[in-house]
Design a protein around this motif. Structure first.
Motif, PDB file in Angstrom:
ATOM      1  N   ASP A   1      50.376   5.188  47.819  1.00 47.62           N
ATOM      2  CA  ASP A   1      50.562   6.569  48.275  1.00 47.62           C
ATOM      3  C   ASP A   1      50.437   6.651  49.793  1.00 47.62           C
ATOM      4  O   ASP A   1      49.486   6.138  50.385  1.00 47.62           O
ATOM      5  N   GLY A   2      51.422   7.295  50.438  1.00 46.65           N
ATOM      6  CA  GLY A   2      51.389   7.492  51.878  1.00 46.65           C
ATOM      7  C   GLY A   2      51.820   6.291  52.689  1.00 46.65           C
ATOM      8  O   GLY A   2      51.822   6.344  53.920  1.00 46.65           O
ATOM      9  N   LYS A   3      52.185   5.202  52.030  1.00 42.76           N
ATOM     10  CA  LYS A   3      52.561   3.976  52.744  1.00 42.76           C
ATOM     11  C   LYS A   3      54.080   3.822  52.797  1.00 42.76           C
ATOM     12  O   LYS A   3      54.821   4.356  51.966  1.00 42.76           O
ATOM     13  N   VAL A   4      54.507   3.052  53.787  1.00 42.44           N
ATOM     14  CA  VAL A   4      55.935   2.776  53.990  1.00 42.44           C
ATOM     15  C   VAL A   4      56.169   1.281  53.826  1.00 42.44           C
ATOM     16  O   VAL A   4      55.457   0.466  54.409  1.00 42.44           O
ATOM     17  N   ALA A   5      57.169   0.937  53.020  1.00 42.50           N
ATOM     18  CA  ALA A   5      57.486  -0.462  52.747  1.00 42.50           C
ATOM     19  C   ALA A   5      58.937  -0.753  53.100  1.00 42.50           C
ATOM     20  O   ALA A   5      59.813   0.087  52.908  1.00 42.50           O
ATOM     21  N   LEU A   6      59.157  -1.967  53.590  1.00 39.59           N
ATOM     22  CA  LEU A   6      60.499  -2.459  53.876  1.00 39.59           C
ATOM     23  C   LEU A   6      60.728  -3.719  53.045  1.00 39.59           C
ATOM     24  O   LEU A   6      59.955  -4.673  53.140  1.00 39.59           O
ATOM     25  N   VAL A   7      61.779  -3.689  52.240  1.00 41.79           N
ATOM     26  CA  VAL A   7      62.126  -4.830  51.385  1.00 41.79           C
ATOM     27  C   VAL A   7      63.510  -5.324  51.785  1.00 41.79           C
ATOM     28  O   VAL A   7      64.497  -4.591  51.649  1.00 41.79           O
ATOM     29  N   THR A   8      63.613  -6.540  52.284  1.00 45.22           N
ATOM     30  CA  THR A   8      64.933  -7.080  52.611  1.00 45.22           C
ATOM     31  C   THR A   8      65.580  -7.597  51.329  1.00 45.22           C
ATOM     32  O   THR A   8      64.914  -8.132  50.446  1.00 45.22           O
ATOM     33  N   GLY A   9      66.889  -7.420  51.239  1.00 46.71           N
ATOM     34  CA  GLY A   9      67.576  -7.820  50.017  1.00 46.71           C
ATOM     35  C   GLY A   9      67.078  -7.033  48.819  1.00 46.71           C
ATOM     36  O   GLY A   9      66.940  -7.567  47.721  1.00 46.71           O
ATOM     37  N   GLY A  10      66.832  -5.737  49.018  1.00 51.95           N
ATOM     38  CA  GLY A  10      66.210  -4.929  47.981  1.00 51.95           C
ATOM     39  C   GLY A  10      67.170  -4.202  47.066  1.00 51.95           C
ATOM     40  O   GLY A  10      66.754  -3.340  46.297  1.00 51.95           O
TER      41      GLY A  10
END
Length: 245
Positions: free
Chosen positions: A5-14
């Motif tokens: 909750d409240g976090k930002v994620a970056l997934v390459t090849g997502g």
């Protein structure tokens, strides 16, 4: 409260395969998820990126920060595999594999570290059991994934005291669309499936969602004392010694 909750994620090849399963798991647990790859992503906040170009990798991180104001989780998942013996592989193909599989994660981490320090963020790199062993004609892929494992340990050693943990997972045979298509191309797909199940002590191949579960744990505060590790997830395949047929 969900773990992200409240976090930002970056997934390459997502947009597909293991990356898609990871992106969905992080989103379902509360994260705002960005994905980065070639083409559009109609499920998440997609960013067009060409990971053969270092500037594209670093620019992806900065775009996430500009749009979301923070970055808490970086998942380096994008990768390619090209099959060839060393003597057969062109230098261009070797360099393309290295650009996507190891240079891009390096550049992504370099760009992400200033943002991850602010929030005590986490990095999870997607390696492979082929960073530990090898299938035939996979010299470039194996070398690149072994490098991912080494980079993981080095980043953890250098930056964990700053609050930025870095781990990797090393998946074995996972039932992605790409692998299912590969099985379908075999002369006898049913026999191939039976045989590949036999090399796994658990008696089956893995699911993308199972990899995503491990990644989510490593990216969460539940694994706060875990860093610099490569977590094999392969149904016991690497633990099993082969016998004569």
């Amino acid at each position: 409260m969900k773990r992200f909750d409240g976090k930002v994620a970056l997934v390459t090849g997502g947009r597909s395969g293991i990356g898609l399963a990871i992106a969905r798991r992080l989103r379902d647990e509360g994260a705002r998820v960005f994905t980065a790859q070639r083409g559009e992503d109609h499920e998440f906040e997609g960013i067009a990126a060409d990971f053969t170009i270092p500037a594209s990798a670093s620019g992806t991180v900065e775009e996430v920060h500009e749009r979301a104001g923070r970055l808490d989780v970086l998942i380096n998942n994008a990768g390619i595999m090209q099959e060839a013996l060393v003597e057969e592989m062109s230098l261009d193909d070797w360099q393309k594999t290295m650009a996507v599989n190891i240079t891009a994660p390096f550049v992504m981490i370099k760009a992400a570290l200033p943002h991850l320090r602010v929030c005590g963020g986490t990095i999870v790199n997607i390696g492979s059991i082929e960073g530990l062993g090898s299938n035939p004609k996979h010299a470039a892929y194996c070398a690149s994934k072994a490098a991912v494992h080494g980079l993981t340990r080095a980043v953890a050693v250098d930056h964990s005291a700053e609050g930025v943990r870095c781990n990797a997972v090393a998946p074995g045979w996972i039932d992605t669309d790409l692998n299912q298509d590969f099985i379908g191309s075999m002369p006898d797909p049913a026999a191939f499936r039976r045989n590949i199940r036999k090399i796994h002590p658990v008696g089956r191949t893995g699911k993308p969602e199972e990899v995503a579960s491990l990644v989510a744990w490593l990216a969460s505060s539940e694994s706060s004392f875990v860093t610099g590790q490569v977590w094999t997830i392969d149904g016991g395949r690497m633990a099993k010694l082969s016998l004569p047929q």
